[in-house]
Design a protein around this motif. Structure first.
Motif, short mmCIF file in Angstrom:
data_model
loop_
_atom_site.label_atom_id
_atom_site.label_comp_id
_atom_site.label_asym_id
_atom_site.label_seq_id
_atom_site.Cartn_x
_atom_site.Cartn_y
_atom_site.Cartn_z
N THR A 426 0.85 -1.19 0.00
CA THR A 426 0.00 0.00 0.00
C THR A 426 0.88 1.24 0.00
N GLY A 427 0.54 2.20 -0.82
CA GLY A 427 1.33 3.42 -0.87
C GLY A 427 0.47 4.65 -1.05
N TYR A 428 0.86 5.74 -0.42
CA TYR A 428 0.20 7.02 -0.63
C TYR A 428 1.29 8.09 -0.69
N SER A 429 1.29 8.86 -1.76
CA SER A 429 2.31 9.90 -1.94
C SER A 429 1.68 11.22 -2.31
N GLU A 430 2.34 12.30 -1.88
CA GLU A 430 1.98 13.66 -2.26
C GLU A 430 3.22 14.30 -2.86
N ASN A 431 3.11 14.71 -4.10
CA ASN A 431 4.24 15.28 -4.83
C ASN A 431 3.87 16.70 -5.24
N ARG A 432 4.68 17.67 -4.81
CA ARG A 432 4.41 19.08 -5.09
C ARG A 432 5.62 19.72 -5.78
N SER A 433 5.35 20.52 -6.80
CA SER A 433 6.40 21.29 -7.46
C SER A 433 5.89 22.69 -7.70
N ALA A 434 6.77 23.67 -7.52
CA ALA A 434 6.43 25.07 -7.77
C ALA A 434 7.56 25.71 -8.55
N PHE A 435 7.20 26.41 -9.64
CA PHE A 435 8.19 27.02 -10.53
C PHE A 435 7.95 28.53 -10.61
N ASP A 460 -1.52 13.72 -5.95
CA ASP A 460 -1.80 12.86 -4.80
C ASP A 460 -2.12 11.48 -5.33
N LYS A 461 -1.34 10.49 -4.93
CA LYS A 461 -1.46 9.17 -5.55
C LYS A 461 -1.60 8.08 -4.49
N PHE A 462 -2.62 7.25 -4.65
CA PHE A 462 -2.83 6.08 -3.80
C PHE A 462 -2.69 4.84 -4.66
N SER A 463 -2.03 3.82 -4.13
CA SER A 463 -1.91 2.56 -4.87
C SER A 463 -2.03 1.39 -3.91
N GLU A 487 -5.17 8.68 -8.72
CA GLU A 487 -4.41 9.90 -8.48
C GLU A 487 -5.25 11.13 -8.83
N ASN A 488 -5.12 12.13 -7.99
CA ASN A 488 -5.73 13.43 -8.23
C ASN A 488 -4.60 14.43 -8.45
N SER A 489 -4.60 15.05 -9.59
CA SER A 489 -3.51 15.97 -9.90
C SER A 489 -4.07 17.29 -10.39
N ALA A 490 -3.22 18.30 -10.34
CA ALA A 490 -3.62 19.62 -10.81
C ALA A 490 -2.39 20.37 -11.30
N PHE A 491 -2.62 21.20 -12.30
CA PHE A 491 -1.59 22.12 -12.78
C PHE A 491 -2.19 23.51 -12.80
N SER A 492 -1.55 24.43 -12.08
CA SER A 492 -2.05 25.81 -12.05
C SER A 492 -0.96 26.74 -12.56
#
Length: 823
Positions: A426-435, A460-463, A487-492
């Motif tokens: 089981t895995g849950y990850s949160e990956n954030r990037s800001a440019f 945000d990814k669950f597996s 996974e729920n992702s967003a690009f702003s």
């Protein structure tokens, strides 16, 4: 109709899974009978691996436990128990068999009986006299490429490994650093900072980083790279700070059967250290480094502790690290020096618990971050590509930089019963990037404004994976499993229009762009892989995976350049297969043939009606044909591995720019990649090891792609045709308990292109080579190391940023020193 077909296919795979379990789950252990062994005098790790293969007995051992031990070999007929006692004699290790019949090698306990000499069965050949020196035997490398511990030399595919010790000795802290040890892997950095990476294996790339990746990234058994359309993991990826890494595995070629979506080029896997259940330990270290033309002195600290709570049952480890890297890029617009300085931080807590003989529990929490105040690219004029300022100058009137943060929680539980092993991951990850990007070079000529853009990505990814594995001691052994991820992702993106030379907004144009794209992606799959041993030396394997994915996208925003966006909902499915066969034509030589496929989900186009595009583009796929040899000679003094491959790539998605500056994706044609890869190691004298990794990869379009300026026969952008390394490592005992160490590594990267020949901005990148060295001295508790990278201070372009920005330059000469104390 399509849904009915998918359901039938799922039912068929499920039925096949049930049939396998019903017919073969009962095969527990083989009776204790004499088995013919032919194991040469070699390191204990290699001997145990050979013992497992020749006996068909599943075995687990830690590389740290067996390191430094050697055996006299085992030739003749022995039972499994007697053979193991003979191999382990005098090592201080013992074998323990759990209820599932799996043998575990561990440090001997006081209650263990001392090893005794086992008389040979009549007709046996006596063990070979003598004992190979520890420093004259190549180290055995254990990998998990096929989702079970296995000797690298027995895996029927090309797998490159980079050890954590090597990363530390050469001061390597970025993916772009340690990619040098895997010539089949190319790491193109979008802006020269950690986390801004586009991974390419065997040339499977079109140079476009905006799409989902062609290489999947795993930390242990948990996927952490995004497969969704708005994850933007084509140019933002996991660039783990290597403070608690056992080793890195690069699996070359499609891995769709065991690893699923977005592994059509291969897999990059970080394998983390597992807490030691028996030996507590503590480490404390620090480092200093300087970069030529840099803005100061870099430094780092790290600490780790392995705590044994219940010997043999429960242990945990905790570690942390911080590093500051000085900058070497200057900004003529502001007069700042070393604008691309930054920090990296990491922390990890891991727990290893054996509540009973047949249950294993591994829990882990990981945090990794980086914060860099500028980029590693420089200013050039387009389309000529000529530098507009100095070699290390990047002109920017607005601040730039990138932040990344990864948090990962994972749990791995194994239950062994009746010759089977059931694993839950089981895995849950949160990956954030800001440019922060300065786009003034684009908007100043058109609108007369400075244009700072702030971009952010979130994934945000669950597996969840369930895997059932049979015992290797069966002639027919298999693994079946199911996999689910969401996974729920967003690009702003927020782009401002500022009056030049000020930070005041232009009232008529500000903001230029203010938008957020959201993406919900899910995948469900079932898979199976089975191996049948035709003889003790020859086996065949086949695998199948049935995957289904669903994606929903939405967009909202405003601004001068924004137009309302709509997406269609998309669903797709894929059936990936693998077939391979291995033949051991001598004890330490194996030839193999492998055919494997992989896929990447398709996607949707925003405002497809307005821009005249198709609403969606199809998934793309690859199939790899590989013929290889893995061999060791002269009592494991020489290792020679070679492979040739041919990849067919279908339905390639390409990004097209319309005359109105709108982007969309479409499937365009085919491509092929073919090549040769060679890895060698050679122990020349005691303590002196030489090695070479080399690859030739010829990746080209198989049909025209006029929308992106490509024609049949054109090279695919993003990776070189020729690349390789030559290395030498020497260690020698000094006075007392001191051991000295020297290392030298030469790397060559051939020429490449950043875009198709008639695309924009097409630029060829010339070949270059670098030289790195390391030296050190160590005792039982202290290690002092000195390292140097790019010793000749070579100037080179290593990759080219997307869009109108310039190339990333090779980091100038870097010299550092580190010290580590263990107690």
């Amino acid at each position: 109709m399509a849904s009915s077909k998918r359901e039938k296919r799922l039912l068929w795979v499920t039925a096949l899974t049930g049939l396998i379990i019903t017919n073969f789950a009962g095969g527990a252990g083989a009776a204790e009978q004499a088995i013919a062994f032919n194991i040469s005098a070699e390191s204990l790790g290699q001997a145990l691996t050979d013992f497992s293969r020749e006996s068909g007995q599943q075995m687990i051992f830690s590389e740290d436990v067996v390191r430094g031990h050697a055996t006299k070999g085992l030739k003749g007929h022995y039972s499994v128990a007697d053979g193991l006692r003979s191999l382990l004699a005098g090592s201080g290790l013992a074998a323990e068999t759990n209820s599932a019949g799996v043998i575990m090698i561990r440090v001997a306990k006081p209650q263990d009986r001392p090893a005794k000499k086992i008389p040979a069965v009549k007709g046996d050949v006596p063990p070979e006299p003598g004992k190979p020196r520890e420093d004259m035997v190549l180290e055995t490398v254990i990998v998990t490429a096929e989702k079970r511990p296995e000797n690298l030399q027995n895996v029927p595919m090309t797998v490159d490994t980079i050890s954590g010790q090597q990363l530390a000795s050469y001061g390597e802290t970025h993916l772009t650093d340690f990619a040098a040890s895997s010539p089949g892997l190319t790491v193109n950095s979008g802006n020269g900072t950690p986390g801004s990476v586009n991974l390419i294996i065997r040339g499977v790339s079109t140079g476009d980083g905006g799409n989902s990746p062609t290489v999947a990234t795993y930390i242990d058994n948990v996927p952490v790279s995004s497969s969704g359309h708005n994850g933007f993991n084509g140019f933002t990826g996991v660039d783990l700070f290597p403070y608690d890494i056992s080793h890195i595995e690069v699996l070359e070629g499609p891995q769709g059967t065991l690893y699923g979506a977005s592994s059509l080029g291969g897999v990059l896997k970080y394998v983390m250290k597992t807490p030691d259940l028996n030996s507590p330990s503590y480490h404390l270290g620090g480092s200093l480094a300087g970069i030529d033309h840099g803005s100061g002195t870099g430094w780092g600290v790290q600490a780790a502790a392995n705590v044994v709570a219940i010997p043999g049952k429960l242990a945990f480890s905790i570690s942390g690290a911080h590093r500051y890297t000085p900058g070497y890029i200057n900004n003529p617009a502001t007069g700042q020096k070393g604008v691309n300085h930054g920090t990296q931080d990491g922390a990890r807590l891991a727990v290893y618990w054996l509540p009973s003989d047949n249950v294993k529990v591994k829990l882990s929490g990981l945090y990794d971050s980086s914060n860099f105040a500028g980029y590693g690219d420089i200013s050039v004029a387009l389309p000529s590509g000529q530098r507009t300022y100095g070699y290390l100058d990047d002109y920017a009137v607005e601040p730039q930089g990138q932040k990344n943060r990864l948090t990962l929680l994972s749990g791995d539980v194994t239950y062994e019963f009746d010759g089977l092993s059931l694993k839950s991951i089981t895995g849950y990850s949160e990956n954030r990037s800001a440019f922060k990007n300065d786009a003034s070079v684009i908007f100043l000529p058109i609108f007369g404004v400075d244009a700072p853009f702030n971009d952010q990505t979130r994934v945000d990814k669950f597996s969840q994976e369930l895997r059932l594995t049979s015992s290797l001691q069966n002639r027919f052994h298999w693994v079946v499993g199911s996999f689910y991820t969401k996974e729920n992702s967003a690009f702003s993106e927020f782009g401002q229009a500022l009056v030049p030379g000020t930070q005041q907004p232009n009232p008529n144009l500000n903001p230029l762009y203010n938008v957020e794209d959201r993406d919900e992606f899910s995948e469900i799959a079932v898979y199976g892989n089975a191996t049948y041993n035709l003889t003790k030396l020859w086996d065949v394997s086949a695998g199948l995976r049935d995957s289904h994915d669903h994606e929903t996208l939405s967009s909202a925003g405003g601004g001068t350049l924004f137009s309302s966006t709509s997406y269609p909902t998309i669903s797709s499915s894929a059936l990936t297969v693998s077939v391979d066969s291995r033949y051991h034509f001598r004890p330490n030589a194996m030839g193999y043939l492998r055919i494997a496929s992989g896929y990447r989900p398709g996607g949707a186009n925003a405002n497809y009606k307005k821009i005249g595009a198709q609403p969606t583009y199809k998934p793309d796929s690859t199939i790899n044909y590989e013929l290889g040899l893995k061999s060791e000679w002269l009592d494991k003094r020489i290792q020679a591995n070679a492979s040739v491959f041919y990849i067919d790539w279908q339905n390639i998605p390409i990004q097209v720019l319309t005359p109105q500056n709108n982007y969309y994706y479409t499937n365009a044609g085919k491509a092929t990649s073919k090549g040769v890869e060679l890895t060698t190691k050679f122990i020349l004298t005691p303590g002196l090891q030489l090695g070479a990794n080399w690859s030739f990869i010829d990746a080209r379009l198989k049909s025209d792609a006029p929308l992106v300026g490509g024609s049949k026969g054109d090279r695919l952008p993003g990776s070189p045709r020729w690349s390789g390394i030559l290395r030498a490592d020497y260690s020698h005992s000094l006075t007392g308990d001191y051991v000295g160490r020297l290392g030298l590594m030469w790397r060559y990267v051939g020429n490449q292109i950043n875009e198709f020949p008639h695309g924009y901005p097409y630029q060829p990148l010339p070949s270059y080579s670098t030289l790195a060295a390391t030296a050190g001295v160590s005792t039982e508790h202290w290690t002092l190391s000195l390292y140097a990278e790019n010793i000749t201070d070579k100037q080179a372009y290593v990759s080219w940023s997307d869009g109108p920005f310039g190339p990333n330059v090779l980091q100038p000469r870097t010299i550092g020193v580190s010290i580590d104390h263990s107690f």
